[in-house]
Design a protein around this motif. Sequence first.
Motif, mmCIF file in Angstrom:
data_model
loop_
_atom_site.group_PDB
_atom_site.id
_atom_site.type_symbol
_atom_site.label_atom_id
_atom_site.label_comp_id
_atom_site.label_asym_id
_atom_site.label_seq_id
_atom_site.Cartn_x
_atom_site.Cartn_y
_atom_site.Cartn_z
ATOM 1 N N ASP A 22 0.688 -1.288 0.051
ATOM 2 C CA ASP A 22 -0.016 0.068 0.005
ATOM 3 C C ASP A 22 0.893 1.206 0.064
ATOM 4 N N MET A 23 2.220 1.203 0.266
ATOM 5 C CA MET A 23 3.093 2.426 0.257
ATOM 6 C C MET A 23 3.540 2.658 -1.128
ATOM 7 N N GLU A 24 3.781 4.014 -1.265
ATOM 8 C CA GLU A 24 4.396 4.778 -2.762
ATOM 9 C C GLU A 24 5.709 4.041 -2.696
ATOM 10 N N ASP A 25 6.057 4.003 -4.233
ATOM 11 C CA ASP A 25 7.274 3.693 -4.403
ATOM 12 C C ASP A 25 7.767 1.879 -3.848
ATOM 13 N N SER A 26 6.549 1.463 -3.667
ATOM 14 C CA SER A 26 6.995 -0.290 -3.198
ATOM 15 C C SER A 26 7.334 -0.878 -4.186
ATOM 16 N N HIS A 27 8.416 -1.988 -4.080
ATOM 17 C CA HIS A 27 9.013 -2.779 -4.933
ATOM 18 C C HIS A 27 8.320 -4.166 -4.831
ATOM 19 N N GLU A 28 8.139 -4.485 -6.143
ATOM 20 C CA GLU A 28 7.113 -5.894 -6.066
ATOM 21 C C GLU A 28 8.046 -7.106 -5.744
ATOM 22 N N GLY A 29 7.707 -7.778 -5.164
ATOM 23 C CA GLY A 29 8.645 -9.109 -4.519
ATOM 24 C C GLY A 29 9.098 -8.741 -2.985
ATOM 25 N N PHE A 30 8.854 -7.685 -2.727
ATOM 26 C CA PHE A 30 9.482 -7.076 -1.324
ATOM 27 C C PHE A 30 9.039 -8.216 -0.294
ATOM 28 N N LYS A 31 10.026 -8.510 0.482
ATOM 29 C CA LYS A 31 9.962 -9.563 1.657
ATOM 30 C C LYS A 31 10.112 -8.773 3.092
ATOM 31 N N GLY A 32 9.131 -8.859 3.967
ATOM 32 C CA GLY A 32 9.500 -8.089 5.099
ATOM 33 C C GLY A 32 10.114 -8.880 6.340
ATOM 34 N N GLU A 33 11.586 -8.910 5.936
ATOM 35 C CA GLU A 33 12.293 -9.573 6.996
ATOM 36 C C GLU A 33 12.617 -8.932 8.045
ATOM 37 N N ILE A 34 12.423 -9.551 9.324
ATOM 38 C CA ILE A 34 12.565 -8.778 10.687
ATOM 39 C C ILE A 34 13.701 -9.581 11.690
ATOM 40 N N GLU A 35 14.751 -8.782 12.064
ATOM 41 C CA GLU A 35 15.412 -9.061 12.652
ATOM 42 C C GLU A 35 15.154 -9.403 14.237
ATOM 43 N N ASP A 36 15.920 -10.268 14.967
ATOM 44 C CA ASP A 36 15.548 -10.393 16.390
ATOM 45 C C ASP A 36 15.803 -9.207 17.128
ATOM 46 N N CYS A 37 14.692 -8.788 17.936
ATOM 47 C CA CYS A 37 14.789 -7.464 18.735
ATOM 48 C C CYS A 37 13.807 -7.604 19.992
ATOM 49 N N ALA A 38 14.010 -6.508 20.639
ATOM 50 C CA ALA A 38 13.141 -6.264 21.958
ATOM 51 C C ALA A 38 12.753 -5.132 22.051
ATOM 52 N N PHE A 39 11.592 -4.703 22.620
ATOM 53 C CA PHE A 39 11.040 -3.241 22.980
ATOM 54 C C PHE A 39 10.453 -3.219 24.198
ATOM 55 N N GLU A 40 10.776 -2.340 25.030
ATOM 56 C CA GLU A 40 9.666 -2.027 26.146
ATOM 57 C C GLU A 40 9.213 -0.663 26.283
ATOM 58 N N ASP A 41 7.779 -0.725 26.838
ATOM 59 C CA ASP A 41 7.201 0.467 26.795
ATOM 60 C C ASP A 41 6.490 0.536 27.851
ATOM 61 N N GLU A 42 5.517 1.529 27.948
ATOM 62 C CA GLU A 42 4.509 1.708 29.230
ATOM 63 C C GLU A 42 3.248 2.723 28.806
ATOM 64 N N PHE A 43 2.074 2.285 28.861
ATOM 65 C CA PHE A 43 0.943 3.093 28.319
ATOM 66 C C PHE A 43 0.053 3.216 29.315
ATOM 67 N N ILE A 44 -0.747 3.838 29.457
ATOM 68 C CA ILE A 44 -2.104 4.346 30.250
ATOM 69 C C ILE A 44 -3.324 4.303 29.584
ATOM 70 N N THR A 45 -4.240 3.469 30.295
ATOM 71 C CA THR A 45 -5.511 3.319 29.803
ATOM 72 C C THR A 45 -6.633 3.536 30.692
ATOM 73 N N ILE A 46 -7.930 3.756 30.128
ATOM 74 C CA ILE A 46 -8.812 4.040 31.146
ATOM 75 C C ILE A 46 -10.066 2.792 30.631
ATOM 76 N N SER A 47 -10.296 2.112 31.661
ATOM 77 C CA SER A 47 -11.459 0.998 31.252
ATOM 78 C C SER A 47 -12.743 1.572 31.366
ATOM 79 N N PRO A 48 -13.605 0.815 30.711
ATOM 80 C CA PRO A 48 -15.161 1.182 30.482
ATOM 81 C C PRO A 48 -15.843 1.283 32.136
ATOM 82 N N GLU A 49 -15.342 0.904 32.947
ATOM 83 C CA GLU A 49 -15.726 1.048 34.373
ATOM 84 C C GLU A 49 -15.659 2.349 34.860
#
Length: 250
Positions: A22-49
């Motif tokens: 769906d991206m502009e200038d995308s190349h036919e046959g592109f493969k989404g190879e993903i290297e091993d990695c790790a991410f940490e994050d924190e977020f705040i959410t409000i529940s329906p209660e």
Amino acid sequence: MDVTFKKKKEVLEGEVALKSRDMEDSHEGFKGEIEDCAFEDEFITISPECVRCNLCVEECPVNAISDATFSRPAKILDGCVKCEICAQTCPVKCIHVIESTSTVQDDVKFHLKDVKVPHRKLRMESIEVDPDKCDSCSTCVRFCPTEAITVSEGETAQIDQEACVGCGACANVCPQGSINLVRELGPVIKTKELLVDEDTCVQCQVCEENCPVNAIKLNGDRVVLDHEKCILCEVCSTKCPVGALKLEMV
């Protein structure tokens, strides 16, 4: 809450490849190879209660929570700086601080865990219903978290002051503005500490320019922190380019 989700690495790579089409200038046959990695994050959410008390909205120091209304709960906005004051303030503990960890190896794992947040003191000092304004609609009954309010047909709302916790949900949702509440809200509990490494600091002023409450200043070659203003958010410590500022749990 302590939940782990898993998916195969090749499934994620396929999703990345599909997205790339769906991206502009995308190349036919592109493969989404993903290297091993790790991410940490924190977020705040409000529940329906959410009981629509809007205490979190009133106490947010950066105006990053939208008002709760009769029809919708409060909502955390993009401007949130993760100071956790809202979670400490919510009278029914429906605001959650979530630690998220994502790891990519043979599988992709997403781990979500609730962070325990202490609660500020909240106490009702006085609460009254104006009989000239109350129209017996019972809206207050719907949102009272302790069932402290009763409304007989055609009668003024009655509040059990022993059961009332002073959250203010009833006063906030009352369409006639007939409820007057006086409450005591205790100070924010310090759960973190901002550490400043003066030897590492390069006086770039990034912390001063980005602090959302103007609590940090550069005075010559020294970082001066106003502890009364500081809300112990994550902004200065994450933006410091040399790691001179660290936010640590107490």
